[in-house]
Write a protein that holds these residues in place. Structure first.
Motif, PDB file in Angstrom:
ATOM      1  N   GLU A  46       0.832  -1.198   0.000  1.00 32.02           N
ATOM      2  CA  GLU A  46       0.000   0.000   0.000  1.00 32.02           C
ATOM      3  C   GLU A  46       0.876   1.261   0.000  1.00 32.02           C
ATOM      4  O   GLU A  46       0.582   2.238  -0.714  1.00 32.02           O
ATOM      5  CB  GLU A  46      -0.937   0.013   1.198  1.00 32.02           C
ATOM      6  N   ALA A  47       1.954   1.254   0.762  1.00 28.51           N
ATOM      7  CA  ALA A  47       2.879   2.397   0.748  1.00 28.51           C
ATOM      8  C   ALA A  47       3.462   2.589  -0.639  1.00 28.51           C
ATOM      9  O   ALA A  47       3.628   3.727  -1.114  1.00 28.51           O
ATOM     10  CB  ALA A  47       3.994   2.182   1.768  1.00 28.51           C
ATOM     11  N   ARG A  50       0.854   4.226  -2.880  1.00 23.00           N
ATOM     12  CA  ARG A  50       0.750   5.654  -2.585  1.00 23.00           C
ATOM     13  C   ARG A  50       1.899   6.424  -3.236  1.00 23.00           C
ATOM     14  O   ARG A  50       1.708   7.534  -3.760  1.00 23.00           O
ATOM     15  CB  ARG A  50       0.752   5.868  -1.068  1.00 23.00           C
ATOM     16  N   ASP A 124       5.223   9.464   3.626  1.00 22.70           N
ATOM     17  CA  ASP A 124       4.146   8.708   4.263  1.00 22.70           C
ATOM     18  C   ASP A 124       4.446   8.408   5.722  1.00 22.70           C
ATOM     19  O   ASP A 124       3.833   7.510   6.311  1.00 22.70           O
ATOM     20  CB  ASP A 124       3.908   7.394   3.502  1.00 22.70           C
ATOM     21  N   TRP A 127       1.333   8.459   7.954  1.00 27.09           N
ATOM     22  CA  TRP A 127       0.451   7.314   7.681  1.00 27.09           C
ATOM     23  C   TRP A 127       1.059   6.027   8.235  1.00 27.09           C
ATOM     24  O   TRP A 127       0.361   5.202   8.839  1.00 27.09           O
ATOM     25  CB  TRP A 127       0.219   7.190   6.181  1.00 27.09           C
ATOM     26  N   GLN A 130       0.623   5.774  11.886  1.00 26.03           N
ATOM     27  CA  GLN A 130      -0.738   5.348  12.215  1.00 26.03           C
ATOM     28  C   GLN A 130      -0.873   3.832  12.161  1.00 26.03           C
ATOM     29  O   GLN A 130      -1.579   3.235  12.995  1.00 26.03           O
ATOM     30  CB  GLN A 130      -1.732   5.987  11.252  1.00 26.03           C
ATOM     31  N   GLN A 131      -0.202   3.213  11.201  1.00 30.38           N
ATOM     32  CA  GLN A 131      -0.267   1.750  11.106  1.00 30.38           C
ATOM     33  C   GLN A 131       0.370   1.118  12.344  1.00 30.38           C
ATOM     34  O   GLN A 131      -0.144   0.133  12.887  1.00 30.38           O
ATOM     35  CB  GLN A 131       0.440   1.248   9.835  1.00 30.38           C
TER      36      GLN A 131
END
Length: 504
Positions: A46-47, A50, A124, A127, A130-131
């Motif tokens: 996912e990173a 992005r 990121d 983000w 947050q993970q």
């Protein structure tokens, strides 16, 4: 190896093979559902997606990011195994048996992978934090106390990142001779051909794309310096350099160019779906990401646990890294042209059948308007053709998956819609029209079932899809498949030696 034109027609039932003595033997590890390694690989991919949204697809750069991430994961995990050694610090991080618990493994993996990702994708960072927080971990914990799993993870990641900091990729734009931009060239590459003139048809030519805003953009050779990147296992990037590609004037090249033209003018919905599936879409995580997803498929299929997942992802990710490095060495060394240039050279002034564009099907067009089956915003990957990166990476990853599992059997089935990424919104009989006449023998919804019975066939399908799509000639594909297998066979015992020292 199946002949290219047999591949789609001859997708055989799943092969049941006797496990190889060299395979990684499954060990029951308990638990159900995705492992921590699996979940962190989801975050890695996912990173990457992005990052692709921000900067576009850079498959070489992506493969290195994936390799670093799964290696950080492995190096942290190795500290809690009785035999495994890390890639950078060897057995120096080994923890006593009392500490080798699932919770400690998971926490060490989390910190190592997180630190690697923040280094690779600093935009990121919030983000990613947050993970970490969502898993109950403190992203601000920078301890290097090896008595704690966060200390193990942070230490393992720091050693790996230091080793990779100046590995030839130019991640920080600080290599002498570079522009200062991250991952920029520092070797002085310049194309022989400008975008609008063919000076030498055997050499690569940049292509101008639509920029999606009414203008055009002409990308240069993506990371022409990648042959200088430090491999995981290969001794040099040129270790398995393939023989030269066919040149203009040879019967082989003329035949290969005609094959591309024939495919382009006669693509079936099944072939279009294959081209798009292997090409991937706007958030593509490239070939390394594609094959890591296939590794996740294997994890689910075989009900793998954490230990086995770590080793599998580590092996596949580094196979992709070395395959890209080897492929880019060949691309840089031979600097060969692609079908876009070759069709225009061989058929200058001619009219030929070709794909006209989204929802327009096939018609007679000037050779100067010939176009791969691809959006106008990404006509052909911006780098030389020989060898195909798709073919090389797919063959390498397919081979290590076979070696790891002890079987070539894959058994994946994909449900696809032909044209969804290239000409969305048109009925199937419209995208299949010829000379303005809609097709009378295609289903309206263009739904396609793509079977991937074995790893090796999946690699061969990936390779031939690039010929079908008009991005490569057959010579690029065949040499790439062979190169990828050579890389994998060399890499496999060296990767396995990290977690099973003393075996062969």
């Amino acid at each position: 190896m199946l002949q290219p034109r047999q591949l789609l027609a001859c997708l055989v039932p799943l092969l049941l093979l006797v496990p190889s003595a060299r395979a990684e033997t499954p060990t029951p590890e308990g638990g159900h559902g995705p492992s921590a390694a699996y979940r962190w690989l989801d975050i890695v991919l996912e990173a990457t997606a992005r990052e692709v949204e921000r900067r576009g697809a850079r498959p070489t750069v992506i493969s290195r990011a994936h390799a670093i991430s799964v290696t950080a994961m492995y190096d942290a995990w190795a500290a809690y195994d009785a035999r495994a050694v890390g890639t950078r610090l060897g057995a120096s991080l080994r923890r006593p048996p009392s500490e080798r618990t699932p919770a400690r493994k998971q926490k060490a993996i989390a910190y190592a992978t997180y630190r690697a990702l923040v280094d690779l994708y600093p935009e990121d960072a919030a983000w990613l934090a947050q993970q970490m927080s969502g898993m109950g971990y403190d992203p601000n914990d920078t301890s290097t106390n090896l008595a704690t799993p966060q200390g193990v993870g942070n230490t393992a990641a720091a050693a790996l990142l230091a080793w990779r900091r100046h590995d030839g990729a130019n991640q920080f734009g600080d290599e002498p001779g570079s522009s200062g931009a991250p991952y920029s060239d520092y070797t002085g590459y310049a194309p022989v051909n400008p975008p609008d003139v063919i000076i030498d048809p055997d050499r690569w030519q940049p292509i101008s794309f639509d920029d999606g805003q009414g203008g055009t953009v002409t990308p240069g050779f993506l990371t022409p310096h990648w042959y200088k990147v430090r491999p995981f296992a290969l001794t040099t990037s040129a270790q398995f350099r393939p023989p030269p590609p066919p040149k203009v004037g040879s019967a082989r090249l003329a035949q290969d160019v005609q094959e591309v033209i024939d495919y382009n003018a006669n693509l079936t919905p099944e072939q279009k779906a294959l081209v798009e599936f292997m090409r991937d879409g706007p958030r593509s995580t490239a070939q390394s990401g594609h094959w890591l997803r296939f590794a996740q498929d294997v994890s689910r299929r075989d009900h793998q646990g954490l230990d086995r997942d770590v080793k599998l992802f580590f092996t596949v990710g580094n196979a992709a890294l070395d395959a890209f490095i080897a492929a880019w060495e060949s691309k840089r060394y031979y600097d060969s042209s692609r079908p876009w240039t070759l069709v225009r050279y061989y058929h200058a002034g001619d009219t030929l059948p070709g794909w006209v564009g989204p929802g327009q099907g096939v018609d007679w067009i000037p050779a100067e308007q010939w176009h791969p089956y691809s959006p106008s915003t990404f006509i052909t990957p911006p780098f030389p053709g020989y060898v195909s990166g798709h073919s090389t990476v797919s063959a390498a990853c397919a081979r290590v998956l076979e070696l790891f599992t002890g079987s070539d059997a894959f058994g994946k089935v994909e449900q696809l819609t032909a044209g969804a990424l290239t000409e969305p919104g048109f009925a199937c009989n419209i995208i299949q029209q010829r000379e303005g006449v809609p097709s009378q023998d295609t289903p309206e919804d263009c739904q396609v079932t793509l079977a991937l019975p074995t790893f090796s066939e999946t690699a061969e399908l990936a390779g031939i899809s690039r010929v079908m799509g008009g991005y490569h000639i057959q010579a690029d594909n065949i040499a790439g498949l062979e190169l990828g297998r050579q890389v994998a066979d060399f890499l496999w015992p060296r990767a396995r030696a990290y977690w099973a020292p003393g075996t062969n």
